[in-house]
Enzyme design. Structure first.
Site, mmCIF file in Angstrom:
data_model
loop_
_atom_site.group_PDB
_atom_site.id
_atom_site.type_symbol
_atom_site.label_atom_id
_atom_site.label_comp_id
_atom_site.label_asym_id
_atom_site.label_seq_id
_atom_site.Cartn_x
_atom_site.Cartn_y
_atom_site.Cartn_z
ATOM 1 N N ASN A 144 0.836 -1.202 0.000
ATOM 2 C CA ASN A 144 0.000 0.000 0.000
ATOM 3 C C ASN A 144 0.880 1.266 0.000
ATOM 4 O O ASN A 144 1.990 1.229 -0.497
ATOM 5 C CB ASN A 144 -0.990 -0.034 1.173
ATOM 6 N N ARG A 145 0.415 2.352 0.603
ATOM 7 C CA ARG A 145 1.074 3.637 0.348
ATOM 8 C C ARG A 145 1.851 4.175 1.543
ATOM 9 O O ARG A 145 1.451 3.990 2.691
ATOM 10 C CB ARG A 145 0.021 4.668 -0.067
ATOM 11 N N HIS A 172 3.265 0.081 -2.835
ATOM 12 C CA HIS A 172 3.618 -1.339 -2.928
ATOM 13 C C HIS A 172 5.116 -1.612 -3.032
ATOM 14 O O HIS A 172 5.562 -2.396 -3.871
ATOM 15 C CB HIS A 172 2.881 -1.988 -4.101
ATOM 16 N N HIS A 218 -1.566 -9.938 -3.279
ATOM 17 C CA HIS A 218 -2.450 -9.112 -4.102
ATOM 18 C C HIS A 218 -3.244 -9.943 -5.109
ATOM 19 O O HIS A 218 -3.518 -9.489 -6.229
ATOM 20 C CB HIS A 218 -1.608 -8.057 -4.822
ATOM 21 N N TYR A 229 -6.093 -11.472 -7.274
ATOM 22 C CA TYR A 229 -7.383 -10.969 -7.754
ATOM 23 C C TYR A 229 -8.334 -12.167 -7.849
ATOM 24 O O TYR A 229 -8.139 -13.056 -8.671
ATOM 25 C CB TYR A 229 -7.232 -10.370 -9.159
ATOM 26 N N ASP A 288 -11.755 0.761 -2.739
ATOM 27 C CA ASP A 288 -10.299 0.696 -2.684
ATOM 28 C C ASP A 288 -9.937 1.228 -1.296
ATOM 29 O O ASP A 288 -9.343 2.289 -1.161
ATOM 30 C CB ASP A 288 -9.684 1.544 -3.811
ATOM 31 N N GLN A 313 -7.345 -4.456 2.938
ATOM 32 C CA GLN A 313 -7.741 -3.561 1.847
ATOM 33 C C GLN A 313 -8.666 -4.321 0.907
ATOM 34 O O GLN A 313 -8.337 -5.419 0.454
ATOM 35 C CB GLN A 313 -6.483 -3.105 1.072
ATOM 36 N N GLU A 341 -6.624 -7.752 0.642
ATOM 37 C CA GLU A 341 -5.205 -7.688 0.998
ATOM 38 C C GLU A 341 -5.054 -7.476 2.503
ATOM 39 O O GLU A 341 -5.183 -6.354 2.990
ATOM 40 C CB GLU A 341 -4.542 -6.538 0.231
HETATM 41 C C1 GAL Z 1 -4.231 -1.846 -4.446
HETATM 42 C C2 GAL Z 1 -4.384 -0.391 -4.200
HETATM 43 C C3 GAL Z 1 -4.990 0.230 -5.444
HETATM 44 C C4 GAL Z 1 -4.118 -0.050 -6.647
HETATM 45 C C5 GAL Z 1 -3.856 -1.539 -6.734
HETATM 46 C C6 GAL Z 1 -2.871 -1.888 -7.819
HETATM 47 O O1 GAL Z 1 -3.683 -2.461 -3.317
HETATM 48 O O2 GAL Z 1 -5.186 -0.170 -3.063
HETATM 49 O O3 GAL Z 1 -5.179 1.614 -5.289
HETATM 50 O O4 GAL Z 1 -2.917 0.647 -6.524
HETATM 51 O O5 GAL Z 1 -3.357 -2.034 -5.534
HETATM 52 O O6 GAL Z 1 -3.338 -1.532 -9.075
#
Ligand code: GAL
Length: 347
Positions: free
Chosen positions: A76-77, A102, A173, A175, A245, A278, A305
């Site tokens: 994350n950030r 990330h 991460h 999907y 998000d 997340q 996440e």
């Molecule tokens: C998630 C994040 C999103 C985006 C994604 C990757 O973890 O919260 O904003 O960055 O990863 O595309």
């Protein structure tokens, strides 16, 4: 184990299969310790791959969406792309607006791990991140162990150690689309998350505060269809209009989250010892070519996440992502699958 491909510098990348006795099977590559395929039993005992991804290593090497990947050293950030630790200021790469996303320019998702198949159902992946990599202090030794459990779960155990105080917040991460990767959007999936609170964010997705879910679209404590939860009606302002998000601060309940596809009846329970999670709905996926000729669009999957609250280094009152030299970071998350009989009119 089989060869998956070769990186541009010639290093060989492998693909490992782990499975249990009832036929649940995961394929994991040592490139980014990524989950490439995850077959669970769907309707009529057929196997459904519930993870988005690609057929070739080249596509993973070029991927910017972190498909199936282990994400770190800090997922994350990190706002402002810098932090202070023990009186020193560390400057990181700004790879999203003014922030570090990330792990920076080359995060763990793009690193080659050293894999060891422990048994038919367990594979372990190690990566040693050198002192100073992507601007972070300390040599971080990370071990990620994937296990296909007898309860039809894919469990991910993380363990990390450092030789100098550093930051560490690792997630996966993947999907998920429980109707099968590439089938359609996850808007029809039912979702619940055991969280009374979430992190409110600013326009750059930086958490600003802890807010109550009560009376908002963030209230997923009871199962809702994603489309219903994410309806125009109660939607807060940008950037939320793209879809979820957000980081949910987990209550202590177990499972932490549950997702169900009404098409396949595949249900996923998420168990974790991480403090938050997340929920991201593939908002930025845009006609991305994927496995078996599929094309992944916006909302074609969701990511759950498990992590420590994002940007917690700038919020001392939140759970800490500081890893001290000599201590051990551990986290464990299990995605467990079962099949539900869906009766007409039930949903
Ligand atoms: C998630 C994040 C999103 C985006 C994604 C990757 O973890 O919260 O904003 O960055 O990863 O595309």
């Amino acid at each position: 184990m089989r060869v998956f491909g070769r990186l541009a510098d010639g290093r060989i990348v492998n693909l490992y299969t782990i499975q249990n006795e009832s036929g649940m099977r995961a394929e994991i590559t040592d490139f980014g310790a990524r989950i490439v395929r995850l077959f669970v039993t769907g309707r009529n005992e057929s196997q459904t791959d519930v993870i988005l991804g690609f057929e070739t290593l080249g596509e993973y090497a070029a991927d910017t969406s972190y498909q199936g990947a282990v994400v770190g050293r800090v997922c994350n950030r990190i706002s402002g792309a810098n932090f202070e630790l023990n009186g020193a200021t560390y400057r990181l790469a700004k790879n999203e607006n003014d922030s570090t996303l990330h792990g920076g320019n080359v995060g763990f998702d793009k690193r080659l791990f050293e894999a060891e198949q422990i048994s038919d159902s367990i594979v372990s992946m190690c990566y040693v991140s050198p002192d100073g990599e992507e601007g972070f202090p300390g040599k971080l030794e990370l071990r990620v162990t994937y296990t296909v459990t007898d309860e039809n779960g894919l469990r991910i155990d993380y363990q990390a150690q450092t030789d100098k105080d550093t930051l560490c917040n690792i997630t996966n991460h993947a999907y998920f689309n429980l109707s099968g990767a590439g089938s359609q959007s996850v808007m029809d999936h039912m979702i619940s998350i055991d969280a009374d609170h979430y992190n409110s964010v600013n326009d750059e997705y930086i958490p600003t505060d802890v807010a109550s879910v009560e009376g908002t679209v963030m209230d997923l404590r009871l199962p809702k269809a994603v489309c219903e939860a994410f309806s125009d009606a109660g939607l807060p302002k940008s950037p939320l209009v793209l879809g979820y998000d957000h980081n949910f601060i987990l209550n202590s309940g177990s499972p932490a989250a549950t997702v169900l596809s009404p098409r396949t009846g595949i249900e996923m329970h998420v168990f974790t010892d991480s403090p938050s999670m997340q929920l991201y709905m593939g908002n930025h996926l845009d006609n991305l070519p994927g496995k078996n000729g599929a094309v992944y669009g916006k909302h074609s999957a969701l990511c759950l996440e498990a992590q420590i609250h994002p940007d917690s280094i700038h919020h001392p009152e939140w759970p800490s992502c500081i890893l001290r030299a000599g201590s051990v970071f551990t986290a464990s998350t299990e995605y467990r699958f079962s099949r539900k009989q869906i009766l007409k009119g039930e949903l």
